[in-house]
Scaffold this active site. Structure first.
Site, PDB file in Angstrom:
ATOM      1  N   LYS A 117      37.751  52.458  54.575  1.00 41.29           N
ATOM      2  CA  LYS A 117      38.620  53.499  53.999  1.00 41.29           C
ATOM      3  C   LYS A 117      38.129  53.793  52.589  1.00 41.29           C
ATOM      4  O   LYS A 117      38.305  52.980  51.690  1.00 41.29           O
ATOM      5  CB  LYS A 117      40.076  53.023  53.932  1.00 41.29           C
ATOM      6  CG  LYS A 117      41.012  54.177  53.556  1.00 41.29           C
ATOM      7  CD  LYS A 117      42.314  53.720  52.923  1.00 41.29           C
ATOM      8  CE  LYS A 117      42.169  53.384  51.470  1.00 41.29           C
ATOM      9  NZ  LYS A 117      41.782  54.504  50.596  1.00 41.29           N
TER      10      LYS A 117
ATOM     11  N   GLU B 234      36.230  42.394  44.968  1.00 38.70           N
ATOM     12  CA  GLU B 234      35.543  42.813  43.739  1.00 38.70           C
ATOM     13  C   GLU B 234      36.564  43.577  42.928  1.00 38.70           C
ATOM     14  O   GLU B 234      36.863  44.733  43.216  1.00 38.70           O
ATOM     15  CB  GLU B 234      34.341  43.709  44.069  1.00 38.70           C
ATOM     16  CG  GLU B 234      33.233  43.023  44.847  1.00 38.70           C
ATOM     17  CD  GLU B 234      32.447  42.038  44.005  1.00 38.70           C
ATOM     18  OE1 GLU B 234      32.629  42.009  42.775  1.00 38.70           O
ATOM     19  OE2 GLU B 234      31.666  41.274  44.593  1.00 38.70           O
TER      20      GLU B 234
ATOM     21  N   CYS C 217      33.651  48.929  36.618  1.00 41.79           N
ATOM     22  CA  CYS C 217      34.255  47.598  36.441  1.00 41.79           C
ATOM     23  C   CYS C 217      33.422  46.773  35.483  1.00 41.79           C
ATOM     24  O   CYS C 217      33.919  45.861  34.836  1.00 41.79           O
ATOM     25  CB  CYS C 217      34.358  46.897  37.781  1.00 41.79           C
ATOM     26  SG  CYS C 217      32.784  46.849  38.645  1.00 41.79           S
TER      27      CYS C 217
ATOM     28  N   GLU D  94      41.597  47.400  31.062  1.00 45.13           N
ATOM     29  CA  GLU D  94      40.404  48.227  31.291  1.00 45.13           C
ATOM     30  C   GLU D  94      40.716  49.654  30.861  1.00 45.13           C
ATOM     31  O   GLU D  94      41.648  50.260  31.399  1.00 45.13           O
ATOM     32  CB  GLU D  94      40.115  48.288  32.791  1.00 45.13           C
ATOM     33  CG  GLU D  94      39.296  47.206  33.365  1.00 45.13           C
ATOM     34  CD  GLU D  94      39.017  47.480  34.844  1.00 45.13           C
ATOM     35  OE1 GLU D  94      39.973  47.555  35.623  1.00 45.13           O
ATOM     36  OE2 GLU D  94      37.844  47.608  35.195  1.00 45.13           O
TER      37      GLU D  94
HETATM   38  P1  NAP Z   1      42.680  50.899  43.204  1.00 37.86           P
HETATM   39  O1  NAP Z   1      43.831  51.712  42.790  1.00 37.86           O
HETATM   40  O2  NAP Z   1      42.872  49.442  43.401  1.00 37.86           O
HETATM   41  O3  NAP Z   1      42.152  51.560  44.547  1.00 37.86           O
HETATM   42  C1  NAP Z   1      41.022  51.093  45.230  1.00 37.86           C
HETATM   43  C2  NAP Z   1      41.151  51.430  46.690  1.00 37.86           C
HETATM   44  O4  NAP Z   1      42.252  50.716  47.243  1.00 37.86           O
HETATM   45  C3  NAP Z   1      41.424  52.897  46.970  1.00 37.86           C
HETATM   46  O5  NAP Z   1      40.757  53.259  48.156  1.00 37.86           O
HETATM   47  C4  NAP Z   1      42.934  52.910  47.151  1.00 37.86           C
HETATM   48  O6  NAP Z   1      43.426  54.002  47.853  1.00 37.86           O
HETATM   49  C5  NAP Z   1      43.124  51.615  47.908  1.00 37.86           C
HETATM   50  N1  NAP Z   1      44.483  51.071  47.882  1.00 37.86           N
HETATM   51  C6  NAP Z   1      45.390  51.120  46.881  1.00 37.86           C
HETATM   52  N2  NAP Z   1      46.509  50.465  47.241  1.00 37.86           N
HETATM   53  C7  NAP Z   1      46.317  49.992  48.499  1.00 37.86           C
HETATM   54  C8  NAP Z   1      47.105  49.230  49.416  1.00 37.86           C
HETATM   55  N3  NAP Z   1      48.321  48.792  49.112  1.00 37.86           N
HETATM   56  N4  NAP Z   1      46.571  48.923  50.622  1.00 37.86           N
HETATM   57  C9  NAP Z   1      45.337  49.332  50.945  1.00 37.86           C
HETATM   58  N5  NAP Z   1      44.536  50.059  50.128  1.00 37.86           N
HETATM   59  C10 NAP Z   1      45.016  50.370  48.901  1.00 37.86           C
HETATM   60  O7  NAP Z   1      41.468  51.014  42.211  1.00 37.86           O
HETATM   61  P2  NAP Z   1      40.868  52.338  41.555  1.00 37.86           P
HETATM   62  O8  NAP Z   1      41.671  52.728  40.403  1.00 37.86           O
HETATM   63  O9  NAP Z   1      40.604  53.367  42.597  1.00 37.86           O
HETATM   64  O10 NAP Z   1      39.445  51.766  41.118  1.00 37.86           O
HETATM   65  C11 NAP Z   1      39.239  51.227  39.865  1.00 37.86           C
HETATM   66  C12 NAP Z   1      39.327  49.717  39.893  1.00 37.86           C
HETATM   67  O11 NAP Z   1      38.310  49.194  40.722  1.00 37.86           O
HETATM   68  C13 NAP Z   1      39.096  49.130  38.522  1.00 37.86           C
HETATM   69  O12 NAP Z   1      39.996  48.081  38.276  1.00 37.86           O
HETATM   70  C14 NAP Z   1      37.679  48.590  38.626  1.00 37.86           C
HETATM   71  O13 NAP Z   1      37.409  47.547  37.725  1.00 37.86           O
HETATM   72  C15 NAP Z   1      37.616  48.160  40.029  1.00 37.86           C
HETATM   73  N6  NAP Z   1      36.223  48.069  40.489  1.00 37.86           N
HETATM   74  C16 NAP Z   1      35.696  46.833  40.671  1.00 37.86           C
HETATM   75  C17 NAP Z   1      34.383  46.711  41.060  1.00 37.86           C
HETATM   76  C18 NAP Z   1      33.778  45.362  41.258  1.00 37.86           C
HETATM   77  O14 NAP Z   1      32.741  45.286  41.890  1.00 37.86           O
HETATM   78  N7  NAP Z   1      34.363  44.297  40.739  1.00 37.86           N
HETATM   79  C19 NAP Z   1      33.607  47.850  41.274  1.00 37.86           C
HETATM   80  C20 NAP Z   1      34.181  49.099  41.078  1.00 37.86           C
HETATM   81  C21 NAP Z   1      35.504  49.194  40.679  1.00 37.86           C
HETATM   82  P3  NAP Z   1      44.548  54.943  47.125  1.00 37.86           P
HETATM   83  O15 NAP Z   1      43.876  55.506  45.927  1.00 37.86           O
HETATM   84  O16 NAP Z   1      44.922  55.943  48.128  1.00 37.86           O
HETATM   85  O17 NAP Z   1      45.707  54.078  46.727  1.00 37.86           O
END
Ligand code: NAP
Length: 489
Positions: A184, A260, A294, A391
């Site tokens: 997804k 991650e 990230c 962040e």
């Molecule tokens: P996010 O809000 O956690 O969303 C990530 C993914 O999870 C999206 O596809 C989101 O879809 C989905 N999601 C959210 N709630 C969910 C639930 N309850 N059940 C299933 N899926 C769910 O993160 P973001 O704001 O898009 O991305 C930024 C974050 O990612 C930052 O914290 C960054 O540090 C982290 N990141 C980490 C890495 C690493 O390798 N460590 C790499 C890149 C990014 P929806 O948007 O529809 O909710």
């Protein structure tokens, strides 16, 4: 829409859900719009999965699992290799697509396409090197046979910031190991993943082995298939808060998990650093992906004796960057992904200023359409500012000073996150000492870039579980089975 080329690239992308080898509309008929973050214009409408589509995708992955696991490693390797070559052949189109839906400048999108493709090449090479073991028990008699087998169907959830690479980094090792996949992508950026899906199908991925669910109801679609039990692994890249929710859901059927999650990287500049090298590293660690990474340097701690010089040079470089729509020539900084992302940057900068920080460049949100925020440097940022704990996910560099190595280390480690930290020093003893004491899965030593498909990427503490890439990357998708052999005397 700015050009025929943009329309052509968008029109070539499948807009359905990929389930069982077919592109389908959602069972409900629902669609969702994909927006250009630099204009707010609608780029495309894609199918928006409902929970029953999720179940259909899981069933397809489950049914395809045994046959895919039984394919020859060389066959799986060849599929990934063909997909790698196709990605490079289509690099320009994929890059434009990514820039349109996500906003990053074209040069960075090209870089991400190459980076994502490299995961497929790396794991095509790993597919044929899955090994096991054989040993004699210490007391003699029995023998130990150790074999590795695919974990089984995998569920992947990815964020919008690296729309291709975060998917390729999971799909590559999973397919190499013999696992089937339901993925997804983030709702802001499904198009890049849909384009990758088409490439993988064309490269020979059989029906059901890769399934793609665009969904705006992430929880509604994913939770039932996480709790179902037929999937055996979840790999998630995204925020720590969501990662914790998913970890709880995985507990029900004890799914293998790789997480991650968020970061809060420090960037330490010691008095013995090469300042030009440090500024170069800072530009990369801070400004790659407009700071929406990230791994982005989130907090700069600079030794008092070089702080003014470093801050001055960094402000000069940041202030000279060209901000604009990522498709335009010479643009180095695109828009942030959406209104929420922009709002957070505005809030965190406002909070730091209210605590006494001073803005030396940037700091004013632009008027007009698009989610643009200028490259910004703040100095005298107190430790209790939110910028030092959350962040920012934007082009903002907060600088604080330190006097001693212990003070720098304490500040760097004063966070629940542990993804990466950056260190700039020309003193080898200090470099190794500090690298050992930093509480993170990765350290950038005199470099602002750690990501590499051939290296183990991942965090400790609340930044995650497991590693992606490197020789360990495929292990996340393999179970170990031990066979005790008796009767050999
Ligand atoms: P996010 O809000 O956690 O969303 C990530 C993914 O999870 C999206 O596809 C989101 O879809 C989905 N999601 C959210 N709630 C969910 C639930 N309850 N059940 C299933 N899926 C769910 O993160 P973001 O704001 O898009 O991305 C930024 C974050 O990612 C930052 O914290 C960054 O540090 C982290 N990141 C980490 C890495 C690493 O390798 N460590 C790499 C890149 C990014 P929806 O948007 O529809 O909710």
């Amino acid at each position: 829409m700015n050009s025929d080329l943009e329309r052509k690239v968008l029109d070539a992308v499948p807009t359905g859900l990929l389930i069982g080898g077919e592109w389908r509309q959602a069972a409900s008929g629902a669609t969702t719009k994909v927006e250009d973050p630099s204009t707010g214009e609608v780029l495309a409408e894609v199918a928006d999965a409902a929970p029953e589509d999720g179940m259909a995708a899981l069933t397809a992955a489950h049914e395809a699992q045994a046959a895919w696991a039984a394919t020859a490693p060389r066959e799986r390797s060849d599929v990934l290799r063909r997909a790698y070559q196709a990605m490079l052949a289509q690099q320009e189109d994929l890059a434009l697509l990514m820039t349109l839906e996500m906003g990053k400048p074209l040069a960075e999108s090209r870089g991400e396409v190459a980076y994502a493709a490299e995961f497929l090449r790396w794991f095509s090479e790993e597919a044929v090197r899955i090994d096991g073991g054989f040993a004699t028990a210490p007391a003699g008699g029995s023998r130990f046979l150790v074999m590795k087998q695919p974990v089984g169907p995998c569920l992947f959830i990815t964020p919008w910031n690296f729309p291709l690479a975060m998917g390729a980094r999971k799909i590559g090792p999973a397919l190499a190991a013999g696992c089937t996949v339901v993925i997804k992508p983030a709702p802001q950026t499904p198009l890049s993943m849909l384009a990758l899906g088409r490439i993988l199908l064309d490269a020979g991925v059989p029906a059901g082995v890769l399934n793609i669910l665009n969904a705006t109801d992430a929880q509604g679609v994913m939770e039932p298939i996480i709790r179902d039990g037929r999937a055996r692994k979840l790999s998630f890249t995204g925020s720590t808060g969501v990662g914790k929710i998913l970890l709880e859901q995985c507990a029900e059927k004890v799914l293998r998990t790789s997480l991650e999650l968020g970061g809060n990287a420090s960037f330490l500049v010691f008095d013995d650093a090469d300042l030009d090298k440090a500024v170069e590293g800072a530009m990369l660690a801070k400004m790659r992906n407009m700071g929406e990474a990230c791994t982005a340097a989130n907090r700069f701690y600079v030794h008092r004796s070089v702080a003014d010089a470093f801050a001055g040079k960094l402000a000069e470089r940041m202030g000279a960057l060209k901000v604009g729509r990522g498709t335009e020539d010479g643009v180095q900084v695109g828009p942030l992904v959406d209104a929420k992302g922009l709002g957070k940057v505005v809030d965190l900068v406002g909070d730091a200023v209210s605590h006494g920080a001073r803005i030396t460049v940037g700091g004013e949100k632009a008027d007009g359409p698009g989610y643009f925020y200028p490259p910004t440097v703040l100095v005298d940022v107190p430790q209790n500012s939110r910028l030092n704990h959350e962040e920012v996910f934007g082009p903002v560099a907060p600088i604080s000073v330190f006097d001693t190595e212990d003070e720098a280390l304490a500040a760097a480690n004063a966070t629940e996150f542990g993804l990466v930290n950056y260190v700039f020093t020309e003193n080898l003893n200090r470099a190794l000492r500090v690298a050992e004491k930093l509480e993170s899965g990765m350290v950038g030593l005199n470099t602002g870039l750690v990501s590499n498909p051939a290296a183990p990427f991942g965090g400790i503490k609340e930044s995650g579980l497991g590693r992606e890439g490197g020789t360990v990357g495929i292990e996340e998708f393999l179970e170990i089975k031990y066979v005790a052999i008796g009767g050999l005397g």
